[in-house]
Motif scaffolding. Structure first.
Motif, short mmCIF file in Angstrom:
data_model
loop_
_atom_site.label_atom_id
_atom_site.label_comp_id
_atom_site.label_asym_id
_atom_site.label_seq_id
_atom_site.Cartn_x
_atom_site.Cartn_y
_atom_site.Cartn_z
N LYS A 1 53.34 47.52 45.54
CA LYS A 1 52.74 47.89 44.25
C LYS A 1 52.39 49.37 44.17
N PHE B 1 48.77 53.78 31.94
CA PHE B 1 47.43 53.20 31.87
C PHE B 1 47.02 52.78 30.45
N LYS C 1 49.04 50.58 29.23
CA LYS C 1 49.57 49.23 29.39
C LYS C 1 48.86 48.44 30.49
N VAL C 2 48.31 49.17 31.47
CA VAL C 2 47.64 48.55 32.61
C VAL C 2 46.31 49.26 32.82
N THR D 1 38.61 44.22 40.18
CA THR D 1 38.47 42.85 39.71
C THR D 1 37.64 42.02 40.68
N LYS E 1 46.09 43.86 28.15
CA LYS E 1 46.65 44.47 29.35
C LYS E 1 45.95 43.94 30.60
N PRO E 2 46.69 43.87 31.73
CA PRO E 2 46.08 43.44 32.99
C PRO E 2 45.07 44.47 33.47
N ASN F 1 44.26 45.88 36.42
CA ASN F 1 44.67 47.02 37.26
C ASN F 1 46.07 46.77 37.82
N PRO F 2 46.74 47.82 38.34
CA PRO F 2 48.13 47.67 38.79
C PRO F 2 48.29 47.05 40.17
N GLY G 1 49.26 43.08 36.81
CA GLY G 1 49.39 44.52 36.63
C GLY G 1 50.64 45.07 37.27
N THR H 1 53.75 46.96 35.56
CA THR H 1 54.17 48.26 36.07
C THR H 1 55.68 48.31 36.29
N CYS I 1 40.88 49.07 44.17
CA CYS I 1 41.59 47.82 43.85
C CYS I 1 42.56 47.34 44.93
#
Length: 305
Positions: A64, A81, A83-84, A89, A106-107, A109-110, A115, A119, A238
Motif C-alpha cells: 500500500k 486525498f 478521494k481517500v 482508524t 471516501k475511505p 485512509n490509504p 483506501g 488508491t 495508520c
C-alpha cells in the motif's frame, strides 16, 4: 550489528508460538509460523541481516505504501486525498463500517483495504495489466531487486476468497469513489498483495524513504521529498492498522505491516528496517515482529519522538 541482530532474533523467537498465521487466505495458512528474520539497510549502504531474512514471503498490505507513492506521483496529493482520507482508524483493516457510517464518500485512509483499493484505481495505465506492471516495476526499482515477481498460488487464493474486498470496492463504486471496472481494479490489488519479497528488499525500500526519496545505493531520487514525507507520516498514524498509536508509543518509527508477516519500517536519516514473522496478533500485525522492533528500537534509540 550482526551480533546484536542475532541476539534480538533469538531473544524473541519464543513469540512466534503466540500468534496465528493468516488463515482467511488459504495459501497463507500454509506458511511456517516459526519464521523470524530481520534486515537493516543503512543510508551509508551497509546491510545487516539475521534469522530467516532471506525467506521469501508475500508483501500483502506493505504494498500500500508503494501504490500510494505511485498514485501521488500520477495525480498529485490534493487529488489523491480528495478521494481517500488521511485519518487513523479504530476499526479493522477490512472493515466496511467507516465507509457506511463515518463518510460514505471516501475511505478513511490509504492503509486500510478500502483506501488501498481506491488508491490503486488512481494509478495511470491503459488497462489493469499496465497498471500492475508499473507497480511491479516500481517495487523492483526501489528495492534494488529486478527479480521480484508474484506468488501465483497466493494471488489465486486471494482472488478466490476476496469477497470482503469485493464488497468494499462495489460499495465505493456505488458512492462514486471508484472510477473504472471494479473487477480489473481488484485484480491489480490482489496481484500487488501477492508480490513476493524478502526482508532485504523491504529494508531497502525503507532506506529510500528514510533518505527522503533518494535510493542510497545509487543516489537517484525516485520520489520528491514531500511525497516521501507524506508516506512516512501516514505510516506513523495508520501503518499498523488500529494498533498504530501503540506502535508509535512503544517503538516510535514509521512502519507498515502486512498479513504475510512482514513489517517495513524506516528511521529518518538513518536506516530502513524489515522484519518477518508470519504469526500474527489479533490486529493482523506480526506478533514476534513487533517484539523484535521494540527491542531494536530500545537498543539503538530509534524513536523519532
Amino acid at each position: 550489528m550482526n551480533r546484536l541482530l542475532n541476539s534480538i532474533i533469538e531473544n524473541n523467537r519464543k513469540w512466534t508460538k503466540e500468534g496465528q498465521v493468516a488463515s482467511y487466505i488459504p495459501e497463507l495458512s500454509k506458511v511456517d509460523s516459526n519464521l523470524l528474520g530481520i534486515c537493516i539497510s543503512t543510508l551509508g549502504g551497509e546491510e545487516h541481516c539475521a534469522g530467516d531474512s532471506d525467506t521469501k514471503f508475500t508483501i500483502q498490505s506493505i504494498s500500500k505504501i508503494v501504490t500510494l507513492m505511485l498514485a501521488i506521483l500520477d495525480n498529485g496529493k490534493d487529488y489523491v486525498f480528495s478521494k481517500v482520507g488521511m485519518e487513523p482508524t479504530d476499526t479493522s483493516f477490512n472493515s466496511i463500517v467507516n465507509l457506511e457510517i463515518k463518510d460514505a464518500h471516501k475511505p478513511i485512509n490509504p492503509m486500510i483495504n478500502a483506501g488501498a483499493i481506491a488508491t490503486v484505481s488512481m494509478i495511470a495505465g491503459k488497462d489493469s495489466e499496465e497498471v500492475f506492471e508499473r507497480i511491479l516495476k516500481f517495487t523492483r526499482k526501489i528495492s534494488n531487486n529486478p527479480n521480484i515477481g508474484i506468488n501465483d498460488s497466493v494471488y489465486k487464493s486471494e482472488k478466490e476468497t476476496g469477497d470482503r474486498n469485493r464488497a468494499l470496492a462495489y460499495f465505493m463504486k456505488g458512492t462514486g469513489v471508484l472510477d473504472g471496472n471494479v473487477e480489473e481494479i481488484l485484480n491489480v490489488y490482489f496481484k500487488q498483495c501477492s508480490i513476493e519479497v524478502t526482508c532485504r528488499d523491504l529494508a531497502r525500500i525503507g532506506a529510500m524513504l528514510a533518505n527522503d526519496g533518494i535510493m542510497p545505493w545509487s543516489g537517484e531520487r525516485v520520489v520528491p521529498r514531500d511525497v516521501a514525507r507524506i508516506v512516512k507520516t501516514i505510516m506513523v498514524t495508520c501503518g499498523m492498522y488500529d494498533a498504530s498509536g501503540k506502535f508509535a508509543v512503544q517503538i516510535g518509527v514509521p512502519a507498515k505491516s502486512g498479513v504475510g508477516g512482514g513489517i517495513l519500517a524506516c528511521v529518518p536519516r538513518r536506516m530502513g528496517v524489515a522484519v518477518l514473522g508470519p504469526a500474527l496478533d489479533e490486529k493482523g500485525n506480526s506478533l514476534a515482529g513487533i517484539k523484535v522492533m521494540e527491542e531494536l528500537s530500545k537498543q539503538l534509540d530509534l524513536s523519532i519522538f
